[in-house]
Design an enzyme around this catalytic site. Structure first.
Site, PDB file in Angstrom:
ATOM      1  N   PRO A  11      66.876  27.316 -54.767  1.00  0.00           N
ATOM      2  CA  PRO A  11      67.264  26.851 -53.436  1.00  0.00           C
ATOM      3  C   PRO A  11      66.200  26.104 -52.639  1.00  0.00           C
ATOM      4  CG  PRO A  11      66.761  29.184 -53.395  1.00  0.00           C
ATOM      5  CD  PRO A  11      66.567  28.746 -54.811  1.00  0.00           C
ATOM      6  N   ASP A  34      69.912  15.834 -58.444  1.00  0.00           N
ATOM      7  CA  ASP A  34      70.781  15.924 -57.265  1.00  0.00           C
ATOM      8  C   ASP A  34      69.980  15.954 -55.977  1.00  0.00           C
ATOM      9  OD1 ASP A  34      73.263  15.918 -58.190  1.00  0.00           O
ATOM     10  OD2 ASP A  34      73.715  18.023 -57.794  1.00  0.00           O
ATOM     11  N   LYS A  57      74.625  12.967 -54.471  1.00  0.00           N
ATOM     12  CA  LYS A  57      76.006  12.580 -54.175  1.00  0.00           C
ATOM     13  C   LYS A  57      76.491  13.423 -53.024  1.00  0.00           C
ATOM     14  CE  LYS A  57      79.394  14.238 -56.739  1.00  0.00           C
ATOM     15  NZ  LYS A  57      80.396  14.744 -55.854  1.00  0.00           N
ATOM     16  N   GLY A  97      70.551  21.626 -57.478  1.00  0.00           N
ATOM     17  CA  GLY A  97      69.989  22.629 -56.565  1.00  0.00           C
ATOM     18  C   GLY A  97      70.663  23.982 -56.716  1.00  0.00           C
ATOM     19  N   GLY A  98      69.929  25.028 -56.367  1.00  0.00           N
ATOM     20  CA  GLY A  98      70.492  26.384 -56.427  1.00  0.00           C
ATOM     21  C   GLY A  98      70.857  26.755 -57.844  1.00  0.00           C
ATOM     22  N   ASP A  99      72.048  27.307 -58.026  1.00  0.00           N
ATOM     23  CA  ASP A  99      72.548  27.612 -59.359  1.00  0.00           C
ATOM     24  C   ASP A  99      73.598  26.558 -59.730  1.00  0.00           C
ATOM     25  OD1 ASP A  99      72.983  29.890 -61.586  1.00  0.00           O
ATOM     26  OD2 ASP A  99      74.882  28.939 -61.074  1.00  0.00           O
ATOM     27  N   ILE A 102      77.437  27.248 -59.102  1.00  0.00           N
ATOM     28  CA  ILE A 102      77.978  27.589 -57.783  1.00  0.00           C
ATOM     29  C   ILE A 102      78.111  26.321 -56.936  1.00  0.00           C
ATOM     30  CG2 ILE A 102      77.620  28.950 -55.661  1.00  0.00           C
ATOM     31  CD1 ILE A 102      77.951  30.823 -57.969  1.00  0.00           C
ATOM     32  N   THR A 127      70.906  31.044 -56.655  1.00  0.00           N
ATOM     33  CA  THR A 127      71.778  30.314 -55.739  1.00  0.00           C
ATOM     34  C   THR A 127      71.293  30.524 -54.299  1.00  0.00           C
ATOM     35  OG1 THR A 127      74.082  29.893 -55.151  1.00  0.00           O
ATOM     36  CG2 THR A 127      73.487  32.190 -55.495  1.00  0.00           C
ATOM     37  N   ALA A 128      71.680  29.593 -53.393  1.00  0.00           N
ATOM     38  CA  ALA A 128      71.154  29.616 -52.025  1.00  0.00           C
ATOM     39  C   ALA A 128      71.394  30.959 -51.334  1.00  0.00           C
ATOM     40  CB  ALA A 128      71.782  28.479 -51.209  1.00  0.00           C
ATOM     41  N   MET A 179      77.942  24.971 -47.348  1.00  0.00           N
ATOM     42  CA  MET A 179      78.400  23.618 -46.958  1.00  0.00           C
ATOM     43  C   MET A 179      79.281  23.637 -45.719  1.00  0.00           C
ATOM     44  SD  MET A 179      79.311  21.750 -50.557  1.00  0.00           S
ATOM     45  CE  MET A 179      80.017  23.130 -51.425  1.00  0.00           C
TER      46      MET A 179
HETATM   47  N1  SAH Z   1      74.553  24.951 -56.240  1.00  0.00           N
HETATM   48  C1  SAH Z   1      73.987  25.246 -54.954  1.00  0.00           C
HETATM   49  C2  SAH Z   1      74.938  24.996 -53.816  1.00  0.00           C
HETATM   50  C3  SAH Z   1      75.269  23.541 -53.625  1.00  0.00           C
HETATM   51  S1  SAH Z   1      76.261  23.299 -52.228  1.00  0.00           S
HETATM   52  C4  SAH Z   1      73.513  26.702 -54.946  1.00  0.00           C
HETATM   53  O1  SAH Z   1      73.812  27.451 -55.873  1.00  0.00           O
HETATM   54  O2  SAH Z   1      72.834  27.100 -53.981  1.00  0.00           O
HETATM   55  C5  SAH Z   1      75.077  22.903 -51.005  1.00  0.00           C
HETATM   56  C6  SAH Z   1      75.038  23.972 -49.934  1.00  0.00           C
HETATM   57  O3  SAH Z   1      74.254  25.074 -50.373  1.00  0.00           O
HETATM   58  C7  SAH Z   1      74.413  23.528 -48.639  1.00  0.00           C
HETATM   59  O4  SAH Z   1      75.312  22.837 -47.819  1.00  0.00           O
HETATM   60  C8  SAH Z   1      74.008  24.854 -48.024  1.00  0.00           C
HETATM   61  O5  SAH Z   1      75.096  25.512 -47.429  1.00  0.00           O
HETATM   62  C9  SAH Z   1      73.602  25.650 -49.270  1.00  0.00           C
HETATM   63  N2  SAH Z   1      72.151  25.573 -49.501  1.00  0.00           N
HETATM   64  C10 SAH Z   1      71.506  25.033 -50.537  1.00  0.00           C
HETATM   65  N3  SAH Z   1      70.167  25.209 -50.444  1.00  0.00           N
HETATM   66  C11 SAH Z   1      69.963  25.880 -49.299  1.00  0.00           C
HETATM   67  C12 SAH Z   1      68.806  26.363 -48.633  1.00  0.00           C
HETATM   68  N4  SAH Z   1      67.569  26.206 -49.129  1.00  0.00           N
HETATM   69  N5  SAH Z   1      68.977  27.020 -47.453  1.00  0.00           N
HETATM   70  C13 SAH Z   1      70.201  27.221 -46.925  1.00  0.00           C
HETATM   71  N6  SAH Z   1      71.329  26.788 -47.515  1.00  0.00           N
HETATM   72  C14 SAH Z   1      71.226  26.127 -48.683  1.00  0.00           C
END
Ligand code: SAH
Length: 270
Positions: A11, A34, A57, A97-99, A102, A127-128, A179
């Site tokens: 994240p 991304d 995107k 980003g994140g996982d 998700i 994930t975030a 989001m």
């Molecule tokens: N695949 C990602 C999510 C992608 S959707 C995951 O698993 O985290 C993108 C959304 O994730 C953002 O709009 C926000 O709501 C959240 N997000 C991603 N990184 C973040 C962070 N560092 N802090 C807070 N929210 C985050």
């Protein structure tokens, strides 16, 4: 062999990436990146000869004029770039980003790879919601506070039915909205529409730029959540919202790290 490696970048804090991800990043020849990926990951863990392609995107629901902007690639264009390099036999990494599983459109890309008989690996990550939970000291399923957690997004306002909103208020589950920062007013209106359903022991936390040195946490009662938006007006991207009794634990268990080795700027590829 023709293959694409999907890598979860985590994240924000670049050190939350897995060892397996780093192994592939070091060997990669082409990396499709991304938005919301820490540039430090590329600097620190990829080799110097790799080609980096930024394919950030916006949501598929963004306006068509945005999709025509070269900065906002369509999913089709991203698929084409990925397939093109994979068919050439390059060591292709798809970094998200994140996982990667998700809220990430990974399925669109997997379908495309299957069409071309290209194999793939999927490497999980933080994930975030999970990163934010740890870095804010809000254990999402703390015993006695919540026994489940739900990850929710609003693709379009109608994707959640009225009876679901009512149930969201009644449940003891921790709710994490992804989001949604543009739709905070709408979400809070829906949640507090029926004042009878507001449980005073539940709090709201908005976590901005979680797991980075710029992380900020705003908390409020459900009664006052509209006030919070009025006061702060704008939350920085990326942010997410946590709602539940578990948010009370933040006051007690929040912590700070002195282990950040990275600059206070440019945490995300935007
Ligand atoms: N695949 C990602 C999510 C992608 S959707 C995951 O698993 O985290 C993108 C959304 O994730 C953002 O709009 C926000 O709501 C959240 N997000 C991603 N990184 C973040 C962070 N560092 N802090 C807070 N929210 C985050």
């Amino acid at each position: 062999m023709k293959k694409v490696i999907f890598i979860s970048a985590g994240p924000g804090d670049p050190d939350l990436i897995t060892i397996k991800a780093v192994y592939h990043l070091r060997k990669s020849e082409v990396i499709l990146v991304d938005r919301l990926v820490s540039p430090e990951i590329l600097k620190k863990y990829s080799n110097s000869k790799r080609k980096i392609i930024y394919v950030g995107k916006r949501s598929t629901y963004c306006s068509s004029s945005r999709n025509e902007n070269p900065l906002y690639l369509t999913q089709k264009k991203i698929n084409d770039i990925m397939i093109y390099h994979a068919l050439q036999g390059k060591y292709v990494v798809r970094l998200k980003g994140g996982d990667v599983s998700i809220f990430s459109n990974i399925m669109d890309e997997l379908i495309e790879l299957k069409k071309y008989d290209i194999s793939y690996e999927i490497i999980p990550g933080v994930t975030a919601a999970v990163g934010a939970a740890a870095y804010t000291g809000i254990p999402l399923t703390a015993r006695g506070y919540a026994s489940s957690v739900r990850f929710i997004t609003l693709h379009d306002p109608n994707s959640i039915r009225q009876d679901q909103w009512i149930e969201f208020m009644k449940t003891s589950d921790t709710l994490v909205f992804y989001m949604c920062i543009q739709k905070l007013d709408y979400i809070f209106d829906k949640l507090i529409m029926n004042k009878r359903n507001i449980y005073t022991d539940k709090l709201v936390a908005i976590v901005e730029q979680a797991t980075t040195p710029m992380q900020k946490v705003y908390t409020s009662s459900l009664y006052n959540c509209k006030e919070l938006i009025r006061k702060e007006k704008k939350f920085l991207s990326p942010s997410l919202v946590i709602i539940g009794k578990t948010v009370n634990l933040h006051r007690k268990f929040k912590w700070t790290s002195d282990l950040y080795f990275f600059p206070k700027k440019n945490y995300f590829v935007s």
